[in-house]
Design a protein around this motif. Structure first.
Motif, PDB file in Angstrom:
ATOM      1  N   LEU A  81     116.168  95.123  34.724  1.00 49.19           N
ATOM      2  CA  LEU A  81     114.842  95.478  35.235  1.00 49.19           C
ATOM      3  C   LEU A  81     114.839  96.805  35.991  1.00 49.19           C
ATOM      4  N   ALA A  82     115.850  97.051  36.813  1.00 48.03           N
ATOM      5  CA  ALA A  82     115.847  98.225  37.687  1.00 48.03           C
ATOM      6  C   ALA A  82     115.686  99.547  36.933  1.00 48.03           C
ATOM      7  N   PRO A  83     116.459  99.830  35.867  1.00 48.60           N
ATOM      8  CA  PRO A  83     116.268 101.115  35.185  1.00 48.60           C
ATOM      9  C   PRO A  83     114.899 101.253  34.529  1.00 48.60           C
ATOM     10  N   ARG A  84     114.324 100.141  34.082  1.00 47.99           N
ATOM     11  CA  ARG A  84     112.982 100.205  33.490  1.00 47.99           C
ATOM     12  C   ARG A  84     111.943 100.546  34.558  1.00 47.99           C
ATOM     13  N   ILE A  85     112.085  99.922  35.728  1.00 45.73           N
ATOM     14  CA  ILE A  85     111.170 100.228  36.827  1.00 45.73           C
ATOM     15  C   ILE A  85     111.327 101.689  37.252  1.00 45.73           C
ATOM     16  N   ALA A  86     112.578 102.158  37.319  1.00 44.25           N
ATOM     17  CA  ALA A  86     112.820 103.557  37.696  1.00 44.25           C
ATOM     18  C   ALA A  86     112.157 104.509  36.712  1.00 44.25           C
ATOM     19  N   LEU A 101     108.084  83.820  39.854  1.00 44.84           N
ATOM     20  CA  LEU A 101     108.136  82.673  40.754  1.00 44.84           C
ATOM     21  C   LEU A 101     108.172  83.089  42.216  1.00 44.84           C
ATOM     22  N   THR A 102     108.905  84.186  42.536  1.00 41.15           N
ATOM     23  CA  THR A 102     109.048  84.600  43.942  1.00 41.15           C
ATOM     24  C   THR A 102     108.973  86.105  44.155  1.00 41.15           C
ATOM     25  N   SER A 103     109.081  86.924  43.150  1.00 33.21           N
ATOM     26  CA  SER A 103     109.113  88.401  43.191  1.00 33.21           C
ATOM     27  C   SER A 103     110.416  88.959  43.747  1.00 33.21           C
ATOM     28  N   VAL A 104     111.486  88.159  43.812  1.00 34.93           N
ATOM     29  CA  VAL A 104     112.776  88.648  44.299  1.00 34.93           C
ATOM     30  C   VAL A 104     113.290  89.792  43.430  1.00 34.93           C
ATOM     31  N   SER A 105     113.321  89.590  42.125  1.00 37.61           N
ATOM     32  CA  SER A 105     113.858  90.619  41.222  1.00 37.61           C
ATOM     33  C   SER A 105     113.038  91.889  41.288  1.00 37.61           C
ATOM     34  N   LEU A 106     111.716  91.766  41.356  1.00 32.43           N
ATOM     35  CA  LEU A 106     110.863  92.952  41.411  1.00 32.43           C
ATOM     36  C   LEU A 106     111.098  93.725  42.700  1.00 32.43           C
ATOM     37  N   GLN A 165     109.610  87.734  50.385  1.00 35.21           N
ATOM     38  CA  GLN A 165     109.790  88.780  49.372  1.00 35.21           C
ATOM     39  C   GLN A 165     108.504  89.539  49.124  1.00 35.21           C
ATOM     40  N   GLY A 166     107.382  88.821  49.073  1.00 25.88           N
ATOM     41  CA  GLY A 166     106.106  89.478  48.866  1.00 25.88           C
ATOM     42  C   GLY A 166     105.750  90.421  50.005  1.00 25.88           C
ATOM     43  N   GLN A 167     106.036  90.008  51.241  1.00 30.20           N
ATOM     44  CA  GLN A 167     105.758  90.863  52.390  1.00 30.20           C
ATOM     45  C   GLN A 167     106.604  92.127  52.369  1.00 30.20           C
ATOM     46  N   VAL A 168     107.883  91.989  52.007  1.00 33.57           N
ATOM     47  CA  VAL A 168     108.762  93.163  51.929  1.00 33.57           C
ATOM     48  C   VAL A 168     108.273  94.121  50.842  1.00 33.57           C
ATOM     49  N   LEU A 169     107.935  93.568  49.690  1.00 40.97           N
ATOM     50  CA  LEU A 169     107.448  94.397  48.587  1.00 40.97           C
ATOM     51  C   LEU A 169     106.195  95.157  48.995  1.00 40.97           C
ATOM     52  N   ARG A 170     105.241  94.457  49.575  1.00 37.01           N
ATOM     53  CA  ARG A 170     103.983  95.087  49.977  1.00 37.01           C
ATOM     54  C   ARG A 170     104.204  96.134  51.069  1.00 37.01           C
ATOM     55  N   HIS A 171     104.996  95.799  52.072  1.00 32.02           N
ATOM     56  CA  HIS A 171     105.246  96.738  53.166  1.00 32.02           C
ATOM     57  C   HIS A 171     105.907  98.014  52.669  1.00 32.02           C
ATOM     58  N   ASN A 172     106.952  97.884  51.834  1.00 26.94           N
ATOM     59  CA  ASN A 172     107.689  99.060  51.367  1.00 26.94           C
ATOM     60  C   ASN A 172     106.821  99.988  50.526  1.00 26.94           C
ATOM     61  N   ALA A 231     115.853  77.377  38.402  1.00 30.27           N
ATOM     62  CA  ALA A 231     116.175  78.487  37.497  1.00 30.27           C
ATOM     63  C   ALA A 231     116.596  79.687  38.323  1.00 30.27           C
ATOM     64  N   GLU A 232     117.720  80.275  37.976  1.00 30.17           N
ATOM     65  CA  GLU A 232     118.161  81.494  38.653  1.00 30.17           C
ATOM     66  C   GLU A 232     117.561  82.679  37.908  1.00 30.17           C
ATOM     67  N   GLY A 233     116.400  83.111  38.414  1.00 29.75           N
ATOM     68  CA  GLY A 233     115.642  84.143  37.708  1.00 29.75           C
ATOM     69  C   GLY A 233     116.378  85.451  37.531  1.00 29.75           C
ATOM     70  N   ALA A 234     117.258  85.797  38.480  1.00 24.16           N
ATOM     71  CA  ALA A 234     117.977  87.069  38.384  1.00 24.16           C
ATOM     72  C   ALA A 234     118.894  87.105  37.170  1.00 24.16           C
ATOM     73  N   ARG A 235     119.308  85.926  36.680  1.00 20.68           N
ATOM     74  CA  ARG A 235     120.199  85.872  35.524  1.00 20.68           C
ATOM     75  C   ARG A 235     119.472  85.685  34.201  1.00 20.68           C
ATOM     76  N   SER A 236     118.166  85.453  34.258  1.00 15.83           N
ATOM     77  CA  SER A 236     117.400  85.254  33.024  1.00 15.83           C
ATOM     78  C   SER A 236     117.465  86.509  32.161  1.00 15.83           C
ATOM     79  N   LEU A 237     117.686  86.329  30.870  1.00 16.78           N
ATOM     80  CA  LEU A 237     117.768  87.475  29.965  1.00 16.78           C
ATOM     81  C   LEU A 237     116.397  88.096  29.776  1.00 16.78           C
ATOM     82  N   LEU A 238     116.329  89.404  29.972  1.00 18.49           N
ATOM     83  CA  LEU A 238     115.074  90.141  29.919  1.00 18.49           C
ATOM     84  C   LEU A 238     114.952  90.835  28.558  1.00 18.49           C
TER      85      LEU A 238
END
Length: 275
Positions: A81-86, A101-106, A165-172, A231-238
């Motif tokens: 996900l990270a290089p695509r977002i970049a 589910l939580t926005s951790v990966s985002l 996680q949502g608060q951190v994302l929004r604040h940043n 489900a460990e979302g960080a390991r889900s195949l994208l």
């Protein structure tokens, strides 16, 4: 190292046709052995970003750096996900829609383009982010306790993570208004169901899709060890789909946008990130 050099190329710090620093210079800069430098350079060569990767002379930035093809094999969300977002943040107007589910990966993936903005390497004029997350008022399909009596512990644990996680994302993101004068808008809406998949839509041109696959595991919740199905979302195949990369990919991107917008405009409602 590959991520940092890729960001320099895509942001224009390293320009098409420019010679890269020598392998010795890169080894000194990153504090690694030359073998690690060569591996990073080969990765970028395989992506079409570099040419002339040899031991004898510095590599050259490709004249026309190409995107990673959409047919690239899927990788774990935390890696892919990270290089695509970049890449998305190289556009003047960044648009990111996410269902998860939580926005951790985002939140983690956006960290790198934020660093690039603060370093002056990229400067979008506008950023719009919309995130769909499960409502706090529903019984989650997962994470789900093996023992039904533990449901309250898991619900509170998930809710704390979702909100944090949502608060951190929004604040940043909103902080970019004050620090760089960027027009930023961040919105969250609540869903009346637990999403079985995660979806990221980038600049109207890409759809990144992954399944949440459940397994049984142990976790701590309120100082207790609980058995759960999660489900460990960080390991889900994208899986990546790109508009313009063929009828199948283009249609998937278009339909994903229609689906997301329909959820946003109909059965979802404004989400509060308060405890």
């Amino acid at each position: 190292m590959a991520d940092e050099l890729r960001a320099r190329i895509r942001s224009g710090v390293l320009r098409p046709g420019q010679r890269m620093p020598t392998q010795a210079m890169l080894a000194d800069e990153f504090g690694v052995e030359r073998g690690a430098v060569r591996n990073a350079l080969r990765i970028l060569q395989s992506e079409g970003l570099l040419t002339n990767v040899t031991r004898g002379c510095p590599a050259t930035v490709a004249e026309r750096p190409r995107r990673v093809p959409s047919g690239t094999p899927p990788g774990p969300t935390m890696v892919a996900l990270a290089p695509r977002i970049a890449d998305a943040f190289a556009a003047p107007h960044v648009e990111i829609d996410a269902l998860c589910l939580t926005s951790v990966s985002l939140t983690l993936a956006i960290g790198e383009p934020l660093r690039q903005i603060h370093a002056g390497r990229v400067r979008p004029a506008k950023i719009d982010v919309r995130v769909l997350l499960p409502s706090r008022d529903i019984d989650l399909a997962f994470p789900a306790p093996v023992d039904a009596s533990d449901a309250g512990h898991l619900q509170r644990r998930w809710l704390a993570q979702r909100n944090a996680q949502g608060q951190v994302l929004r604040h940043n993101l909103l902080a970019l208004r004050a620090t760089h004068g960027i027009d930023v808008h961040v919105a969250f809406r609540a869903l009346p169901f637990t999403p079985p998949v995660k979806l990221y839509l980038l600049n109207g041109a890409e759809a990144l899709f992954a399944h949440y696959t459940l397994s049984r595991r142990s976790a701590e919740a309120e100082n207790e060890s609980l058995e759960m199905y999660d489900a460990e979302g960080a390991r889900s195949l994208l899986f990546a789909f790109e508009a313009g990369a063929g009828l199948r990919d283009t249609t998937f991107v278009e339909q994903s946008h229609l689906w997301f917008n329909a959820l946003w405009e109909t059965i979802s409602w404004e989400l509060s990130l308060s405890p």
